[in-house]
Structure formats: structure tokens, C-alpha cells
Design a protein around this motif. Structure first.
Motif, PDB file in Angstrom:
ATOM      1  N   CYS A   1       0.844  -1.193   0.000  1.00 12.28           N
ATOM      2  CA  CYS A   1       0.000   0.000   0.000  1.00 12.28           C
ATOM      3  C   CYS A   1       0.883   1.247   0.000  1.00 12.28           C
ATOM      4  O   CYS A   1       1.811   1.350   0.809  1.00 12.28           O
ATOM      5  CB  CYS A   1      -0.911  -0.003   1.232  1.00 12.28           C
ATOM      6  SG  CYS A   1      -1.934   1.486   1.359  1.00 12.28           S
ATOM      7  N   PRO A   2       0.619   2.200  -0.890  1.00  9.69           N
ATOM      8  CA  PRO A   2       1.445   3.407  -0.949  1.00  9.69           C
ATOM      9  C   PRO A   2       1.252   4.329   0.257  1.00  9.69           C
ATOM     10  O   PRO A   2       2.031   5.257   0.450  1.00  9.69           O
ATOM     11  CB  PRO A   2       1.008   4.086  -2.245  1.00  9.69           C
ATOM     12  CG  PRO A   2      -0.350   3.564  -2.519  1.00  9.69           C
ATOM     13  CD  PRO A   2      -0.402   2.186  -1.936  1.00  9.69           C
ATOM     14  N   HIS A   3       0.248   4.077   1.087  1.00  7.60           N
ATOM     15  CA  HIS A   3       0.005   4.909   2.265  1.00  7.60           C
ATOM     16  C   HIS A   3       0.991   4.577   3.375  1.00  7.60           C
ATOM     17  O   HIS A   3       1.781   5.423   3.778  1.00  7.60           O
ATOM     18  CB  HIS A   3      -1.439   4.744   2.745  1.00  7.60           C
ATOM     19  CG  HIS A   3      -1.731   5.448   4.026  1.00  7.60           C
ATOM     20  ND1 HIS A   3      -2.270   4.798   5.112  1.00  7.60           N
ATOM     21  CD2 HIS A   3      -1.553   6.727   4.414  1.00  7.60           C
ATOM     22  CE1 HIS A   3      -2.406   5.662   6.105  1.00  7.60           C
ATOM     23  NE2 HIS A   3      -1.982   6.841   5.704  1.00  7.60           N
ATOM     24  N   GLN A   4       0.963   3.329   3.858  1.00 11.88           N
ATOM     25  CA  GLN A   4       1.881   2.956   4.942  1.00 11.88           C
ATOM     26  C   GLN A   4       2.515   1.584   4.757  1.00 11.88           C
ATOM     27  O   GLN A   4       3.001   0.996   5.708  1.00 11.88           O
ATOM     28  CB  GLN A   4       1.169   3.010   6.294  1.00 11.88           C
ATOM     29  CG  GLN A   4       0.913   4.410   6.767  1.00 11.88           C
ATOM     30  CD  GLN A   4       0.416   4.452   8.204  1.00 11.88           C
ATOM     31  OE1 GLN A   4       0.035   3.455   8.794  1.00 11.88           O
ATOM     32  NE2 GLN A   4       0.424   5.646   8.776  1.00 11.88           N
TER      33      GLN A   4
ATOM     34  N   HIS B   1      -5.935   0.536   6.762  1.00 13.28           N
ATOM     35  CA  HIS B   1      -6.767   1.724   6.968  1.00 13.28           C
ATOM     36  C   HIS B   1      -7.956   1.810   6.024  1.00 13.28           C
ATOM     37  O   HIS B   1      -8.694   2.797   6.046  1.00 13.28           O
ATOM     38  CB  HIS B   1      -5.923   2.999   6.837  1.00 13.28           C
ATOM     39  CG  HIS B   1      -4.897   3.132   7.911  1.00 13.28           C
ATOM     40  ND1 HIS B   1      -3.556   3.045   7.663  1.00 13.28           N
ATOM     41  CD2 HIS B   1      -5.023   3.300   9.252  1.00 13.28           C
ATOM     42  CE1 HIS B   1      -2.892   3.167   8.800  1.00 13.28           C
ATOM     43  NE2 HIS B   1      -3.749   3.322   9.781  1.00 13.28           N
ATOM     44  N   GLY B   2      -8.129   0.817   5.174  1.00 15.53           N
ATOM     45  CA  GLY B   2      -9.305   0.786   4.302  1.00 15.53           C
ATOM     46  C   GLY B   2      -9.240   1.676   3.073  1.00 15.53           C
ATOM     47  O   GLY B   2     -10.252   1.844   2.394  1.00 15.53           O
ATOM     48  N   TYR B   3      -8.075   2.247   2.770  1.00 18.24           N
ATOM     49  CA  TYR B   3      -7.973   3.052   1.553  1.00 18.24           C
ATOM     50  C   TYR B   3      -8.379   2.177   0.370  1.00 18.24           C
ATOM     51  O   TYR B   3      -7.939   1.035   0.255  1.00 18.24           O
ATOM     52  CB  TYR B   3      -6.539   3.549   1.350  1.00 18.24           C
ATOM     53  CG  TYR B   3      -6.137   4.702   2.231  1.00 18.24           C
ATOM     54  CD1 TYR B   3      -6.638   4.859   3.513  1.00 18.24           C
ATOM     55  CD2 TYR B   3      -5.217   5.636   1.787  1.00 18.24           C
ATOM     56  CE1 TYR B   3      -6.253   5.917   4.323  1.00 18.24           C
ATOM     57  CE2 TYR B   3      -4.822   6.698   2.592  1.00 18.24           C
ATOM     58  CZ  TYR B   3      -5.344   6.823   3.852  1.00 18.24           C
ATOM     59  OH  TYR B   3      -4.956   7.874   4.648  1.00 18.24           O
TER      60      TYR B   3
ATOM     61  N   ARG C   1      -9.772   7.437  -4.801  1.00 15.54           N
ATOM     62  CA  ARG C   1     -10.641   8.611  -4.892  1.00 15.54           C
ATOM     63  C   ARG C   1     -10.590   9.472  -3.623  1.00 15.54           C
ATOM     64  O   ARG C   1     -10.531  10.697  -3.692  1.00 15.54           O
ATOM     65  CB  ARG C   1     -12.074   8.155  -5.166  1.00 15.54           C
ATOM     66  CG  ARG C   1     -12.947   9.258  -5.702  1.00 15.54           C
ATOM     67  CD  ARG C   1     -14.305   8.771  -6.133  1.00 15.54           C
ATOM     68  NE  ARG C   1     -14.200   7.572  -6.965  1.00 15.54           N
ATOM     69  CZ  ARG C   1     -15.111   6.626  -7.023  1.00 15.54           C
ATOM     70  NH1 ARG C   1     -16.201   6.710  -6.322  1.00 15.54           N
ATOM     71  NH2 ARG C   1     -14.942   5.593  -7.797  1.00 15.54           N
ATOM     72  N   GLU C   2     -10.625   8.846  -2.465  1.00 14.97           N
ATOM     73  CA  GLU C   2     -10.654   9.588  -1.198  1.00 14.97           C
ATOM     74  C   GLU C   2      -9.308  10.234  -0.858  1.00 14.97           C
ATOM     75  O   GLU C   2      -9.264  11.213  -0.131  1.00 14.97           O
ATOM     76  CB  GLU C   2     -11.066   8.671  -0.039  1.00 14.97           C
ATOM     77  CG  GLU C   2     -12.455   8.099  -0.160  1.00 14.97           C
ATOM     78  CD  GLU C   2     -12.508   6.843  -1.028  1.00 14.97           C
ATOM     79  OE1 GLU C   2     -11.452   6.322  -1.447  1.00 14.97           O
ATOM     80  OE2 GLU C   2     -13.629   6.382  -1.312  1.00 14.97           O
ATOM     81  N   HIS C   3      -8.228   9.650  -1.356  1.00 14.54           N
ATOM     82  CA  HIS C   3      -6.876  10.159  -1.079  1.00 14.54           C
ATOM     83  C   HIS C   3      -6.071  10.150  -2.375  1.00 14.54           C
ATOM     84  O   HIS C   3      -5.218   9.281  -2.578  1.00 14.54           O
ATOM     85  CB  HIS C   3      -6.192   9.294  -0.005  1.00 14.54           C
ATOM     86  CG  HIS C   3      -6.942   9.236   1.271  1.00 14.54           C
ATOM     87  ND1 HIS C   3      -6.858  10.229   2.222  1.00 14.54           N
ATOM     88  CD2 HIS C   3      -7.824   8.322   1.750  1.00 14.54           C
ATOM     89  CE1 HIS C   3      -7.649   9.920   3.239  1.00 14.54           C
ATOM     90  NE2 HIS C   3      -8.245   8.775   2.980  1.00 14.54           N
ATOM     91  N   PRO C   4      -6.326  11.102  -3.265  1.00 11.35           N
ATOM     92  CA  PRO C   4      -5.692  11.086  -4.587  1.00 11.35           C
ATOM     93  C   PRO C   4      -4.171  11.212  -4.567  1.00 11.35           C
ATOM     94  O   PRO C   4      -3.519  10.942  -5.579  1.00 11.35           O
ATOM     95  CB  PRO C   4      -6.342  12.270  -5.314  1.00 11.35           C
ATOM     96  CG  PRO C   4      -6.953  13.110  -4.258  1.00 11.35           C
ATOM     97  CD  PRO C   4      -7.242  12.223  -3.093  1.00 11.35           C
ATOM     98  N   GLU C   5      -3.612  11.561  -3.441  1.00 10.79           N
ATOM     99  CA  GLU C   5      -2.157  11.656  -3.355  1.00 10.79           C
ATOM    100  C   GLU C   5      -1.500  10.272  -3.317  1.00 10.79           C
ATOM    101  O   GLU C   5      -0.282  10.152  -3.462  1.00 10.79           O
ATOM    102  CB  GLU C   5      -1.725  12.490  -2.142  1.00 10.79           C
ATOM    103  CG  GLU C   5      -2.038  11.878  -0.790  1.00 10.79           C
ATOM    104  CD  GLU C   5      -3.441  12.189  -0.260  1.00 10.79           C
ATOM    105  OE1 GLU C   5      -3.610  12.062   0.969  1.00 10.79           O
ATOM    106  OE2 GLU C   5      -4.347  12.531  -1.020  1.00 10.79           O
ATOM    107  N   PHE C   6      -2.301   9.220  -3.131  1.00  9.95           N
ATOM    108  CA  PHE C   6      -1.789   7.853  -3.096  1.00  9.95           C
ATOM    109  C   PHE C   6      -2.316   7.072  -4.299  1.00  9.95           C
ATOM    110  O   PHE C   6      -3.524   7.058  -4.553  1.00  9.95           O
ATOM    111  CB  PHE C   6      -2.215   7.135  -1.809  1.00  9.95           C
ATOM    112  CG  PHE C   6      -1.641   7.749  -0.570  1.00  9.95           C
ATOM    113  CD1 PHE C   6      -0.290   7.664  -0.293  1.00  9.95           C
ATOM    114  CD2 PHE C   6      -2.455   8.433   0.305  1.00  9.95           C
ATOM    115  CE1 PHE C   6       0.246   8.244   0.850  1.00  9.95           C
ATOM    116  CE2 PHE C   6      -1.934   9.013   1.454  1.00  9.95           C
ATOM    117  CZ  PHE C   6      -0.581   8.916   1.723  1.00  9.95           C
TER     118      PHE C   6
END
Length: 99
Positions: free
Chosen positions: A41-44, A63-65, A75-80
Motif C-alpha cells: 500500500c502506498p500509504h503505509q 486503513h481501508g484506503y 478517490r478519497e486520497h488522490p495523493e496515493f
């Protein structure tokens, strides 16, 4: 372009983790369409092999991204964006274009 698996190894609504050129890639069979996405996952950095497969996306187990299978967008976090690769199936063999 490497052959990474056979269709019979990836049931409908199933996932399969493969390693190609030292990189973990998650194959996903969404109603007969095969997708290839990075396993991190690109978030964490959570392993996407544990993600929940929904309509057209994978939901990160941490985190459910929600990442769209077709292009890796969130869609909710376009930076990822989850990295994706083009896939084709020939003679029941799954081939990924790593270029």
C-alpha cells in the motif's frame, strides 16, 4: 513479458501473490478480468495481499484506503496511487508487461 501464472491458479474473486524480477506483484481476478498491482500500500506499506476485494477496488487491510483495480487510483486520497501493470492472457497463461 514474463508469464507469471496460469488462469487455473487464480479463481474468480481470488488473489495470488507472485514475484517477478524481485518484485512482489498481486494478481487479482475480478469477475474474469485479471489485474496486476503492487503488493505494498502506498500509504503505509501494508501488504495488499490481505486487502478486501470489492466491486472494482481493493481496500487496504490497514486503513481501508480503496484503490481502483484498473488504474490504482484512490478517490478519497488522490495523493496515493497503487502501481498497476498491464496484463494479458494467452493460452490460459497470465502475462504481465513490466515495461
Amino acid at each position: 513479458m514474463p508469464i507469471v501464472a496460469r488462469l487455473e491458479e487464480l479463481p474468480n474473486q481470488g488473489k495470488k501473490l507472485v514475484t517477478v524480477a524481485g518484485q512482489e506483484i498481486l494478481l487479482v481476478n475480478q469477475k474474469g478480468t485479471i489485474y496486476a498491482v503492487e503488493n505494498e500500500c502506498p500509504h503505509q506499506g501494508a501488504p495488499m495481499a490481505g486487502a478486501v476485494l470489492k466491486e472494482s477496488y481493493l481496500a487496504c487491510p490497514r486503513h481501508g484506503y480503496r484503490f481502483e483495480l484498473k488504474d490504482g487510483s484512490c478517490r478519497e486520497h488522490p495523493e496515493f496511487t497503487l502501481k498497476t501493470w498491464p496484463v494479458r492472457v494467452e493460452n490460459d497463461e497470465i502475462i504481465i508487461d513490466l515495461a
